[in-house]
Design a protein around this motif. Structure first.
Motif, PDB file in Angstrom:
ATOM      1  N   GLN A 149       0.826  -1.204   0.000  1.00 53.57           N
ATOM      2  CA  GLN A 149       0.000   0.000   0.000  1.00 53.57           C
ATOM      3  C   GLN A 149       0.866   1.262   0.000  1.00 53.57           C
ATOM      4  N   ALA A 150       1.926   1.244   0.782  1.00 54.55           N
ATOM      5  CA  ALA A 150       2.836   2.391   0.819  1.00 54.55           C
ATOM      6  C   ALA A 150       3.525   2.575  -0.530  1.00 54.55           C
ATOM      7  N   ALA A 151       3.903   1.464  -1.163  1.00 55.82           N
ATOM      8  CA  ALA A 151       4.576   1.547  -2.458  1.00 55.82           C
ATOM      9  C   ALA A 151       3.619   2.070  -3.533  1.00 55.82           C
ATOM     10  N   VAL A 152       2.383   1.605  -3.527  1.00 59.50           N
ATOM     11  CA  VAL A 152       1.390   2.077  -4.495  1.00 59.50           C
ATOM     12  C   VAL A 152       1.119   3.560  -4.291  1.00 59.50           C
ATOM     13  N   GLN A 153       1.060   4.000  -3.035  1.00 60.21           N
ATOM     14  CA  GLN A 153       0.839   5.423  -2.777  1.00 60.21           C
ATOM     15  C   GLN A 153       1.992   6.268  -3.319  1.00 60.21           C
ATOM     16  N   ALA A 154       3.204   5.778  -3.153  1.00 58.36           N
ATOM     17  CA  ALA A 154       4.371   6.495  -3.676  1.00 58.36           C
ATOM     18  C   ALA A 154       4.284   6.620  -5.194  1.00 58.36           C
ATOM     19  N   LEU A 155       3.825   5.548  -5.844  1.00 61.60           N
ATOM     20  CA  LEU A 155       3.689   5.555  -7.297  1.00 61.60           C
ATOM     21  C   LEU A 155       2.618   6.555  -7.743  1.00 61.60           C
ATOM     22  N   LEU A 156       1.482   6.543  -7.054  1.00 60.80           N
ATOM     23  CA  LEU A 156       0.392   7.461  -7.388  1.00 60.80           C
ATOM     24  C   LEU A 156       0.821   8.925  -7.217  1.00 60.80           C
ATOM     25  N   ASP A 157       1.573   9.191  -6.180  1.00 59.21           N
ATOM     26  CA  ASP A 157       1.997  10.572  -5.910  1.00 59.21           C
ATOM     27  C   ASP A 157       3.096  11.036  -6.866  1.00 59.21           C
ATOM     28  N   HIS A 158       3.903  10.096  -7.340  1.00 62.15           N
ATOM     29  CA  HIS A 158       5.071  10.465  -8.146  1.00 62.15           C
ATOM     30  C   HIS A 158       4.734  10.643  -9.624  1.00 62.15           C
ATOM     31  N   HIS A 159       3.797   9.848 -10.132  1.00 63.57           N
ATOM     32  CA  HIS A 159       3.474   9.867 -11.558  1.00 63.57           C
ATOM     33  C   HIS A 159       2.098  10.483 -11.779  1.00 63.57           C
ATOM     34  N   ASP A 160       2.099  11.692 -12.299  1.00 63.78           N
ATOM     35  CA  ASP A 160       0.884  12.502 -12.393  1.00 63.78           C
ATOM     36  C   ASP A 160      -0.271  11.802 -13.083  1.00 63.78           C
ATOM     37  N   MET A 161       0.002  11.134 -14.201  1.00 66.88           N
ATOM     38  CA  MET A 161      -1.088  10.602 -15.013  1.00 66.88           C
ATOM     39  C   MET A 161      -1.891   9.522 -14.296  1.00 66.88           C
ATOM     40  N   LEU A 162      -1.315   8.881 -13.315  1.00 69.94           N
ATOM     41  CA  LEU A 162      -2.056   7.867 -12.568  1.00 69.94           C
ATOM     42  C   LEU A 162      -3.184   8.492 -11.745  1.00 69.94           C
ATOM     43  N   ARG A 163      -3.142   9.815 -11.565  1.00 69.09           N
ATOM     44  CA  ARG A 163      -4.181  10.527 -10.820  1.00 69.09           C
ATOM     45  C   ARG A 163      -5.133  11.282 -11.757  1.00 69.09           C
ATOM     46  N   ALA A 164      -5.013  11.082 -13.053  1.00 64.68           N
ATOM     47  CA  ALA A 164      -5.755  11.883 -14.024  1.00 64.68           C
ATOM     48  C   ALA A 164      -7.244  11.557 -14.017  1.00 64.68           C
ATOM     49  N   ARG A 165      -8.004  12.523 -14.492  1.00 66.85           N
ATOM     50  CA  ARG A 165      -9.447  12.361 -14.682  1.00 66.85           C
ATOM     51  C   ARG A 165      -9.794  12.788 -16.099  1.00 66.85           C
ATOM     52  N   LEU A 166     -10.610  11.968 -16.765  1.00 69.18           N
ATOM     53  CA  LEU A 166     -11.013  12.261 -18.140  1.00 69.18           C
ATOM     54  C   LEU A 166     -12.125  13.311 -18.149  1.00 69.18           C
ATOM     55  N   VAL A 167     -11.936  14.338 -18.962  1.00 72.66           N
ATOM     56  CA  VAL A 167     -12.945  15.385 -19.152  1.00 72.66           C
ATOM     57  C   VAL A 167     -13.386  15.337 -20.610  1.00 72.66           C
ATOM     58  N   ARG A 168     -14.644  14.994 -20.843  1.00 72.78           N
ATOM     59  CA  ARG A 168     -15.158  14.857 -22.210  1.00 72.78           C
ATOM     60  C   ARG A 168     -15.820  16.168 -22.627  1.00 72.78           C
ATOM     61  N   GLY A 169     -15.059  17.006 -23.324  1.00 73.06           N
ATOM     62  CA  GLY A 169     -15.587  18.268 -23.815  1.00 73.06           C
ATOM     63  C   GLY A 169     -16.243  18.112 -25.171  1.00 73.06           C
ATOM     64  N   GLU A 170     -16.759  19.178 -25.694  1.00 79.41           N
ATOM     65  CA  GLU A 170     -17.401  19.170 -27.000  1.00 79.41           C
ATOM     66  C   GLU A 170     -16.346  19.033 -28.092  1.00 79.41           C
ATOM     67  N   GLY A 171     -16.291  17.856 -28.691  1.00 80.23           N
ATOM     68  CA  GLY A 171     -15.343  17.631 -29.767  1.00 80.23           C
ATOM     69  C   GLY A 171     -13.912  17.412 -29.333  1.00 80.23           C
ATOM     70  N   ASP A 222       9.914   1.309 -10.561  1.00 82.17           N
ATOM     71  CA  ASP A 222       9.602   2.289  -9.518  1.00 82.17           C
ATOM     72  C   ASP A 222       8.805   1.661  -8.397  1.00 82.17           C
ATOM     73  N   LEU A 223       7.896   0.748  -8.740  1.00 76.91           N
ATOM     74  CA  LEU A 223       7.107   0.065  -7.716  1.00 76.91           C
ATOM     75  C   LEU A 223       8.022  -0.755  -6.816  1.00 76.91           C
ATOM     76  N   ALA A 224       8.969  -1.467  -7.422  1.00 75.06           N
ATOM     77  CA  ALA A 224       9.929  -2.247  -6.637  1.00 75.06           C
ATOM     78  C   ALA A 224      10.808  -1.340  -5.783  1.00 75.06           C
ATOM     79  N   GLN A 225      11.236  -0.231  -6.344  1.00 74.81           N
ATOM     80  CA  GLN A 225      12.074   0.722  -5.611  1.00 74.81           C
ATOM     81  C   GLN A 225      11.304   1.318  -4.436  1.00 74.81           C
ATOM     82  N   ALA A 226      10.037   1.667  -4.669  1.00 70.44           N
ATOM     83  CA  ALA A 226       9.219   2.248  -3.605  1.00 70.44           C
ATOM     84  C   ALA A 226       8.972   1.226  -2.508  1.00 70.44           C
ATOM     85  N   TYR A 227       8.750  -0.022  -2.875  1.00 71.86           N
ATOM     86  CA  TYR A 227       8.519  -1.053  -1.858  1.00 71.86           C
ATOM     87  C   TYR A 227       9.770  -1.251  -0.987  1.00 71.86           C
ATOM     88  N   ALA A 228      10.922  -1.107  -1.619  1.00 70.69           N
ATOM     89  CA  ALA A 228      12.176  -1.266  -0.865  1.00 70.69           C
ATOM     90  C   ALA A 228      12.493  -0.038  -0.025  1.00 70.69           C
TER      91      ALA A 228
END
Length: 339
Positions: free
Chosen positions: A35-57, A133-139
């Motif tokens: 869980q700690a390693a996954v949190q580190a990954l989420l915080d470090h890599h922006d796109m893993l926190r992204a949200r899709l916004v469906r605009g017009e076209g 990175d996941l392995a590094q964060a876990y370590a």
């Protein structure tokens, strides 16, 4: 980006469009450590926190600050050892519009970890960053910094003017492309539910020379070699329908077209997709066929990234309309590399 524009134009549901890896965890791995390693990954890599916004076209991705996505919300312990069932359930939990781009499932007894991410935020190259990175964060180690953010790369990429390439891409899509089946593809019928798969494993005696010796002898890439063989195979299968083969070719998309950008450690969907009309001849001289295909591929600027900019970003509307009016390739080709 071009590839997100392509996905938008496909239509239909995309929530479950993902990539996944099943990993073997250390024998002493714990849920808390993961869980700690996954949190580190989420915080470090922006796109893993992204949200899709469906605009017009247009579709875009918004990224909240680190900490906005919690590992406790995306990591769960599997109820059993049914990997396929848990993978289907994880896919159903993906919700790009709500910012749920990642799911992680811990199979405690088997010591395996399923990591799933929506394709909007990862590609094949991204996994070569995420897994170490996941392995590094876990370590407990510190993760190396990311160079250029995906946002900056996307903004500067779509600002490029590739309008001069329109005649080139028009030429690629103009010409004969005999129908592969008894009817044309129908988006209403030919969906993911009707897909069939064929997987083949070839012996190393065949693949070894193909991936090393042949490419080196002709100073070609593996892609050049494989596409030559593919073009010859298709033209022979068509039996006298000509030697040209129109293919949608996928590339990693991380071309050096944005000045000063370093995306070697940037996680995101960079993939490029572009049409190429290959003509390997009859294959009577395989060396000549390879040289011909090599020249045809290398004549495309920046590995074809300009096509997507013209066709799918909305920055060149007249060019997009002109290219959309031309028949699309029936065949896709993607060489993922050697892992």
């Amino acid at each position: 980006t071009p590839i997100v524009g392509w996905l938008r134009e496909l239509g239909g549901p995309v929530d479950g469009f993902h990539q996944a890896m099943l990993l073997q965890a250390p024998a002493d791995a714990t849920f808390e450590g993961l869980q700690a390693a996954v949190q580190a990954l989420l915080d470090h890599h922006d796109m893993l926190r992204a949200r899709l916004v469906r605009g017009e076209g247009v579709w875009s991705l918004e990224v909240p600050a680190p900490g906005a996505v919690r590992a406790s919300d995306v990591l769960r312990v599997a109820a059993g050892e049914d990997v396929a069932g848990e993978a289907r359930a994880a896919r159903e939990r993906l919700a790009p519009d709500a910012g749920v781009m990642v799911q992680v499932v811990w199979f405690e007894q088997a010591r395996r970890l399923l990591v799933m991410a929506h394709h909007l935020v990862v590609d094949g190259v991204s996994w070569r960053v995420l897994l170490p990175d996941l392995a590094q964060a876990y370590a407990g180690g510190e993760l190396e910094p990311v160079g250029t953010s995906f946002r900056r790369w996307a903004e500067q990429l779509t600002a490029l003017d590739r309008s001069a390439e329109l005649p080139l891409w028009t030429q690629q899509l103009t010409g004969d492309d005999p129908r592969l089946g008894v009817r044309a593809l129908d988006p209403a019928v030919d969906t993911a539910d009707t897909v069939r798969h064929l997987s083949l494993t070839l012996p190393s005696q065949v693949t070894g020379a193909l991936l090393t010796e042949v490419a080196a002898k002709y100073r070609a890439t593996v892609n050049d070699v494989l596409l030559t063989g593919f073009a010859l195979a298709v033209s022979r299968w068509r039996e006298g329908a000509g030697t040209e083969v129109l293919v949608d070719l996928e590339g990693h998309g991380r071309e050096a077209v944005v000045e000063g950008a370093d995306v070697s450690r940037t996680v995101g969907w960079f993939t490029s997709m572009f049409p190429v009309r290959l003509d390997a001849g009859t294959g009577s001289d395989l060396g000549r066929s390879l040289k011909a295909v090599k020249e045809q591929l290398h004549a495309l600027p920046d590995n074809g990234i300009g096509y997507g900019l013209l066709r799918h970003t909305g920055t060149h509307p007249e060019a997009a309309a002109a290219l959309a009016a031309l028949p699309a390739p029936q065949i896709g080709f993607n060489y993922l590399g050697r892992f």
